[in-house]
Design a protein around this motif. Sequence first.
Motif, PDB file in Angstrom:
ATOM      1  N   VAL A  29       9.050  27.057  22.297  1.00 14.32           N
ATOM      2  CA  VAL A  29       8.691  26.027  23.272  1.00 14.32           C
ATOM      3  C   VAL A  29       7.509  26.487  24.118  1.00 14.32           C
ATOM      4  CG1 VAL A  29       9.491  24.845  25.362  1.00 14.32           C
ATOM      5  CG2 VAL A  29      10.938  24.904  23.332  1.00 14.32           C
ATOM      6  N   ASN A  30       7.555  27.725  24.611  1.00 17.62           N
ATOM      7  CA  ASN A  30       6.464  28.236  25.450  1.00 17.62           C
ATOM      8  C   ASN A  30       5.150  28.337  24.695  1.00 17.62           C
ATOM      9  OD1 ASN A  30       7.871  28.489  27.885  1.00 17.62           O
ATOM     10  ND2 ASN A  30       8.766  30.418  27.243  1.00 17.62           N
ATOM     11  N   GLY A  32       4.193  26.216  22.541  1.00 18.28           N
ATOM     12  CA  GLY A  32       3.726  24.869  22.256  1.00 18.28           C
ATOM     13  C   GLY A  32       3.940  24.452  20.817  1.00 18.28           C
ATOM     14  N   THR A  33       4.703  25.238  20.072  1.00 21.73           N
ATOM     15  CA  THR A  33       4.959  24.916  18.671  1.00 21.73           C
ATOM     16  C   THR A  33       5.762  23.635  18.557  1.00 21.73           C
ATOM     17  OG1 THR A  33       4.943  27.270  18.193  1.00 21.73           O
ATOM     18  CG2 THR A  33       5.883  25.839  16.515  1.00 21.73           C
ATOM     19  N   ARG A  35       6.700  20.287  20.871  1.00 23.23           N
ATOM     20  CA  ARG A  35       6.367  19.585  22.117  1.00 23.23           C
ATOM     21  C   ARG A  35       7.566  19.576  23.047  1.00 23.23           C
ATOM     22  NH1 ARG A  35       5.888  14.420  22.183  1.00 23.23           N
ATOM     23  NH2 ARG A  35       6.649  14.014  20.098  1.00 23.23           N
ATOM     24  N   ARG A  37       8.648  19.169  27.571  1.00 26.50           N
ATOM     25  CA  ARG A  37       8.249  18.903  28.956  1.00 26.50           C
ATOM     26  C   ARG A  37       9.149  19.703  29.876  1.00 26.50           C
ATOM     27  NH1 ARG A  37       3.621  17.203  28.207  1.00 26.50           N
ATOM     28  NH2 ARG A  37       3.306  15.123  27.449  1.00 26.50           N
ATOM     29  N   GLN A  38       8.559  20.266  30.910  1.00 25.04           N
ATOM     30  CA  GLN A  38       9.354  20.983  31.886  1.00 25.04           C
ATOM     31  C   GLN A  38       9.507  20.096  33.108  1.00 25.04           C
ATOM     32  OE1 GLN A  38       7.807  24.746  33.209  1.00 25.04           O
ATOM     33  NE2 GLN A  38       9.832  25.467  33.755  1.00 25.04           N
ATOM     34  N   TRP A  43      13.497  22.833  30.625  1.00 24.67           N
ATOM     35  CA  TRP A  43      12.683  22.346  29.518  1.00 24.67           C
ATOM     36  C   TRP A  43      13.463  21.295  28.742  1.00 24.67           C
ATOM     37  CZ3 TRP A  43       7.712  23.105  28.505  1.00 24.67           C
ATOM     38  CH2 TRP A  43       7.062  24.189  29.092  1.00 24.67           C
ATOM     39  N   TYR A  53       8.346  18.240  14.218  1.00 27.11           N
ATOM     40  CA  TYR A  53       8.222  19.662  13.897  1.00 27.11           C
ATOM     41  C   TYR A  53       8.884  19.971  12.556  1.00 27.11           C
ATOM     42  CZ  TYR A  53       9.101  24.663  14.050  1.00 27.11           C
ATOM     43  OH  TYR A  53       9.184  25.997  13.740  1.00 27.11           O
ATOM     44  N   ASP A  58       3.540  17.902  13.024  1.00 29.54           N
ATOM     45  CA  ASP A  58       3.131  18.395  14.335  1.00 29.54           C
ATOM     46  C   ASP A  58       1.891  19.277  14.252  1.00 29.54           C
ATOM     47  OD1 ASP A  58       4.385  20.389  12.926  1.00 29.54           O
ATOM     48  OD2 ASP A  58       5.009  21.444  14.719  1.00 29.54           O
ATOM     49  N   ALA A  61      -0.210  21.626  16.789  1.00 27.67           N
ATOM     50  CA  ALA A  61       0.314  22.901  17.271  1.00 27.67           C
ATOM     51  C   ALA A  61       0.562  23.858  16.105  1.00 27.67           C
ATOM     52  CB  ALA A  61       1.594  22.660  18.059  1.00 27.67           C
ATOM     53  N   PRO A 101      -1.133  30.549  17.246  1.00 26.10           N
ATOM     54  CA  PRO A 101      -1.586  29.157  17.214  1.00 26.10           C
ATOM     55  C   PRO A 101      -2.992  29.075  16.628  1.00 26.10           C
ATOM     56  CG  PRO A 101      -0.696  29.719  19.373  1.00 26.10           C
ATOM     57  CD  PRO A 101      -0.820  30.994  18.601  1.00 26.10           C
TER      58      PRO A 101
END
Length: 124
Positions: A29-30, A32-33, A35, A37-38, A43, A53, A58, A61, A101
């Motif tokens: 998640v961190n 960005g793999t 998507r 929202r925090q 999260w 994904y 996706d 990313a 990435p």
Amino acid sequence: MDNDKRLVWTVEEVAERLGIGLSTAYEVVNAGTIRARQINRKWLIPKAALSEYLDGRDNPARVLSMDEVAEALGVHRNTVSAMLNEGTIRAVRAGRTWKIPLTALEEYLAGRDNPPAKEETYEE
């Protein structure tokens, strides 16, 4: 069948559904793999983002393996490993593997990701 009417899952729920560890799920998640929202300190991953994904839809990313980066740069895998450990190229460690990435590799090649070289000072 999933009777849950919510549109999002927590990182814990995603980790459970994917059968991965919680720390690995947070790394993904961190990076960005997937998507996400925090909201405040929590999260949330849209169900659609997880489906994208898993289906491979996706690509913005997209992440590369160390071997793919080595091939793209025309260098040995050990060279890429050293670059990742030094932080020369932005990457995330997911378990025992590095995930780089595609955007991080592009930034590196464009020179945008490189910190300026330290200036050496000489005292007389």
